[in-house]
Design an enzyme around this catalytic site. Structure first.
Site, PDB file in Angstrom:
ATOM      1  N   ASP A  97       0.889  -1.126  -0.523  1.00  0.00           N
ATOM      2  CA  ASP A  97      -0.785   0.288  -0.193  1.00  0.00           C
ATOM      3  C   ASP A  97       1.195   1.367  -0.255  1.00  0.00           C
ATOM      4  O   ASP A  97       1.442   0.756  -0.065  1.00  0.00           O
ATOM      5  CB  ASP A  97      -0.829  -0.213   1.203  1.00  0.00           C
ATOM      6  CG  ASP A  97      -2.438   1.206   1.625  1.00  0.00           C
ATOM      7  OD1 ASP A  97      -1.819   1.338  -0.244  1.00  0.00           O
ATOM      8  OD2 ASP A  97      -2.740   0.936   2.229  1.00  0.00           O
ATOM      9  N   LYS A  98       0.716   2.696  -0.132  1.00  0.00           N
ATOM     10  CA  LYS A  98       0.981   4.025  -0.264  1.00  0.00           C
ATOM     11  C   LYS A  98       0.330   4.611   0.413  1.00  0.00           C
ATOM     12  O   LYS A  98      -1.073   4.489   0.998  1.00  0.00           O
ATOM     13  CB  LYS A  98       1.372   4.291  -1.890  1.00  0.00           C
ATOM     14  CG  LYS A  98       0.546   5.371  -1.931  1.00  0.00           C
ATOM     15  CD  LYS A  98       0.504   5.930  -1.519  1.00  0.00           C
ATOM     16  CE  LYS A  98      -1.352   7.239  -2.067  1.00  0.00           C
ATOM     17  NZ  LYS A  98      -1.705   8.865  -1.264  1.00  0.00           N
ATOM     18  N   HIS A  99       0.767   5.377   1.804  1.00  0.00           N
ATOM     19  CA  HIS A  99       0.214   6.322   2.390  1.00  0.00           C
ATOM     20  C   HIS A  99       1.277   7.761   2.314  1.00  0.00           C
ATOM     21  O   HIS A  99       1.337   8.087   2.010  1.00  0.00           O
ATOM     22  CB  HIS A  99       0.131   6.077   4.087  1.00  0.00           C
ATOM     23  CG  HIS A  99      -1.166   6.187   4.383  1.00  0.00           C
ATOM     24  ND1 HIS A  99      -2.578   6.220   4.562  1.00  0.00           N
ATOM     25  CD2 HIS A  99      -0.847   7.941   5.374  1.00  0.00           C
ATOM     26  CE1 HIS A  99      -2.801   6.699   5.357  1.00  0.00           C
ATOM     27  NE2 HIS A  99      -2.290   7.741   5.885  1.00  0.00           N
ATOM     28  N   SER A 100      -0.238   8.514   2.027  1.00  0.00           N
ATOM     29  CA  SER A 100       0.209   9.986   1.756  1.00  0.00           C
ATOM     30  C   SER A 100      -0.011  10.716   3.189  1.00  0.00           C
ATOM     31  O   SER A 100      -0.929  10.400   4.468  1.00  0.00           O
ATOM     32  CB  SER A 100      -0.390  10.771   0.804  1.00  0.00           C
ATOM     33  OG  SER A 100      -0.735  12.036   1.311  1.00  0.00           O
ATOM     34  N   ARG A 137      -7.932  14.990  16.893  1.00  0.00           N
ATOM     35  CA  ARG A 137      -6.753  16.159  16.474  1.00  0.00           C
ATOM     36  C   ARG A 137      -6.957  17.216  15.161  1.00  0.00           C
ATOM     37  O   ARG A 137      -6.510  17.667  15.155  1.00  0.00           O
ATOM     38  CB  ARG A 137      -5.022  15.338  16.182  1.00  0.00           C
ATOM     39  CG  ARG A 137      -4.699  14.310  16.341  1.00  0.00           C
ATOM     40  CD  ARG A 137      -3.847  13.563  15.852  1.00  0.00           C
ATOM     41  NE  ARG A 137      -2.907  13.515  15.681  1.00  0.00           N
ATOM     42  CZ  ARG A 137      -2.680  13.382  14.226  1.00  0.00           C
ATOM     43  NH1 ARG A 137      -2.794  11.753  13.803  1.00  0.00           N
ATOM     44  NH2 ARG A 137      -1.704  14.209  13.446  1.00  0.00           N
ATOM     45  N   LYS A 193      -2.644   2.467  10.916  1.00  0.00           N
ATOM     46  CA  LYS A 193      -3.525   1.526  10.397  1.00  0.00           C
ATOM     47  C   LYS A 193      -3.070   0.324   9.503  1.00  0.00           C
ATOM     48  O   LYS A 193      -3.551  -0.179   8.504  1.00  0.00           O
ATOM     49  CB  LYS A 193      -4.118   2.708   9.041  1.00  0.00           C
ATOM     50  CG  LYS A 193      -5.200   3.945  10.131  1.00  0.00           C
ATOM     51  CD  LYS A 193      -5.361   4.467   9.307  1.00  0.00           C
ATOM     52  CE  LYS A 193      -4.728   6.447   9.082  1.00  0.00           C
ATOM     53  NZ  LYS A 193      -4.227   6.804  10.099  1.00  0.00           N
ATOM     54  N   LYS A 194      -2.162   0.999   9.305  1.00  0.00           N
ATOM     55  CA  LYS A 194      -1.251   0.228   7.925  1.00  0.00           C
ATOM     56  C   LYS A 194      -0.564  -1.075   8.341  1.00  0.00           C
ATOM     57  O   LYS A 194      -0.495  -1.946   7.477  1.00  0.00           O
ATOM     58  CB  LYS A 194       0.164   1.393   7.094  1.00  0.00           C
ATOM     59  CG  LYS A 194      -0.303   2.556   6.742  1.00  0.00           C
ATOM     60  CD  LYS A 194      -0.798   1.866   5.292  1.00  0.00           C
ATOM     61  CE  LYS A 194      -2.148   3.304   5.503  1.00  0.00           C
ATOM     62  NZ  LYS A 194      -3.271   2.854   4.193  1.00  0.00           N
ATOM     63  N   THR A 211      -8.947  10.948   1.429  1.00  0.00           N
ATOM     64  CA  THR A 211      -9.304   9.794   0.490  1.00  0.00           C
ATOM     65  C   THR A 211     -11.757   9.507   0.548  1.00  0.00           C
ATOM     66  O   THR A 211     -11.723   8.312   0.168  1.00  0.00           O
ATOM     67  CB  THR A 211      -8.581   8.731   0.246  1.00  0.00           C
ATOM     68  OG1 THR A 211      -7.300   9.405  -0.098  1.00  0.00           O
ATOM     69  CG2 THR A 211      -8.902   7.668  -0.455  1.00  0.00           C
ATOM     70  N   SER A 267      -0.401   7.109  13.891  1.00  0.00           N
ATOM     71  CA  SER A 267      -1.430   7.304  13.346  1.00  0.00           C
ATOM     72  C   SER A 267      -1.269   6.738  12.055  1.00  0.00           C
ATOM     73  O   SER A 267      -2.061   5.910  11.463  1.00  0.00           O
ATOM     74  CB  SER A 267      -1.913   8.588  13.403  1.00  0.00           C
ATOM     75  OG  SER A 267      -3.133   8.372  11.874  1.00  0.00           O
TER      76      SER A 267
END
Ligand code: URA
Length: 437
Positions: free
Chosen positions: A82-85, A170, A189-190, A122, A185
């Protein structure tokens, strides 16, 4: 244990113990801690930071506050990547990259976030697709990932619930821009998503949470190191966020641009570079290709052949969206009643992307309070990129608003956010660094 003592420990600059962090995370997950105490600790952490060990403890406590997925037993036959920004303005990369990576042979169980501060989320964007279920049960999520190769969902009740609540608090308490809090954070999730590999998009610039290269690098290294200690191999790309990414900002408008990209109709060059670079890193990290160039070629092929668009169409339909969404997106997406241009003269020399993100919140496309409902239709389209010559025939952007009064405010906000000059400024690289740990 008294929670006021936990707050006082951090307020006075000391490290939190494992027991204190676990007490905090339990109280977040079961809702027993009131929001004012959570926000008070968040501010103390924001101001006094956390050590690497504290951030690691917070990450693993939040990751295990709910279900942790295990893909091993699914026999997927490809890497789970996966990718996360870290969050940007106009960042619709996930909608492009997940189907492209799936078309290249990756499995992408993407658990995304909602809008945070001035940045869009997203999950909110996905929900602007009519019928799209962004919080399916695990059975459906697993099936979509297994059958199609990608599923973009939001945080369900069971996945890292401690982060879901902390994130929402937050968002509205000015406590987002903290390296340990962002690290925990994202990785909570990941790790809960059961990934083999992760690619991080660390945004840098005036629209990012990290505004200097040093801070962006600090965040990248914190995430890579913390992920590594949880045996999640991670690479990070530092990407430019000093202007809108692509040409749209706003939930339904960004989905529209994403479909146009996947259909090879409009591929804004900066967005294209970010998408292909991140996706190539996923393909490389997942072991599908052995060098970046071939990985990028493979991703490009997935877009130009239409295979990525097909993956997106199948994923959307499987999650409850319209079966003809990719073919007829315009008929399905919400439209604002007022659409008007904003004009400026000269060459666009700078865009304050954070102010543009805040202008979207003012229009109703982002939240001012926890749980607020969004207007998916509003936002900005046709946003000019830095270096564009503006004038009567080329506006800065089109505003999409619920009414004329909102459009007037948005016009003022955009004019305040953008500057023009006589000539183009020096262009920044879109990808400034790749960190591999
Ligand atoms: N994205 C997240 O998921 N969490 C943060 O804190 C920032 C960006």
């Amino acid at each position: 244990m008294l929670f006021t003592d936990v707050i006082r420990t951090k307020r006075d600059g000391s490290a939190l113990s494992r027991e204190q962090i676990e007490f905090f995370v339990d109280g977040l997950a079961d809702n027993s801690l009131p929001a004012e105490q959570v926000s008070s600790l968040a501010m103390a952490i924001f101001l006094n930071s956390m050590s690497f060990d504290e951030a690691g403890l917070l990450t693993s406590a939040m990751a295990s506050s709910g279900t942790v997925l295990d893909w091993k037993k699914e026999g997927l036959g490809g890497p789970v990547v996966d990718k996360h920004s870290t969050g940007g303005v106009g960042d619709k990369v996930s909608f492009l990259l997940a189907p492209i990576a799936a078309a290249c042979g990756c499995f992408v169980p993407m658990i995304s976030g909602r809008g945070l501060g001035h940045t869009g989320g997203t999950t909110d964007k996905a929900e602007s697709i009519p019928g799209y279920n962004a919080t399916p049960d695990f059975g459906l999520f697993r099936k979509v990932v297994k059958d199609i190769g990608c599923a973009i969902i939001g945080q369900t009740e069971d996945l890292a619930p401690a982060d879901r609540r902390f994130y929402a608090i937050r968002d509205v308490t000015g406590t987002v821009e903290s390296v340990p809090l962002i690290t925990a954070s994202i990785l909570a999730k990941k790790i809960a998503a059961g990934l083999d590999y992760l690619v991080m998009d660390i945004k840098l610039g005036n629209g990012a949470f990290m505004e200097s290269p040093e801070r962006a690098r600090e965040l990248a290294n914190s995430i890579i190191k913390t992920a590594d200690s949880a045996r999640l191999k991670t690479h990070a790309l530092i990407t430019d966020m000093n202007e809108v990414l692509g040409t749209t900002v706003g939930n339904a408008l960004e989905i529209r641009e994403s479909i146009q990209y996947l259909r090879n109709e409009v591929r804004e060059p900066r967005l294209d570079d970010v998408v292909l670079s991140l996706c190539a890193e996923m393909v490389l990290l997942g072991g599908i290709e052995s060098d970046r160039e071939s990985a990028r070629r493979r991703c490009e092929e997935a877009v130009s052949s239409g295979k990525a668009a097909e993956k997106f169409a199948r994923m959307t339909a499987a999650l409850g969206g319209p079966i003809d969404f990719v073919d007829n997106y315009d008929a399905h997406l919400a439209k604002a009643p007022v659409i008007r241009p904003v004009h400026l003269d000269g060459v666009l020399t700078s865009v304050n992307a954070r102010a543009v993100g805040n202008a979207l919140i003012e229009l109703g496309g982002g939240r001012k309070k926890v749980g607020e409902k969004l207007n998916f239709a509003v936002g900005f389209s046709d946003f000019a990129s830095v270096g564009s010559a503006l004038g009567q025939d080329r506006p800065l952007a089109l505003i999409h608003a619920a009414n004329d009064a909102d459009a007037d405010i948005a016009t003022r906000n955009l004019l305040n956010a953008c500057e023009t000059g006589a000539s183009s400024p020096e262009m920044r690289p879109v990808i400034s660094e790749i960190l591999t740990g």
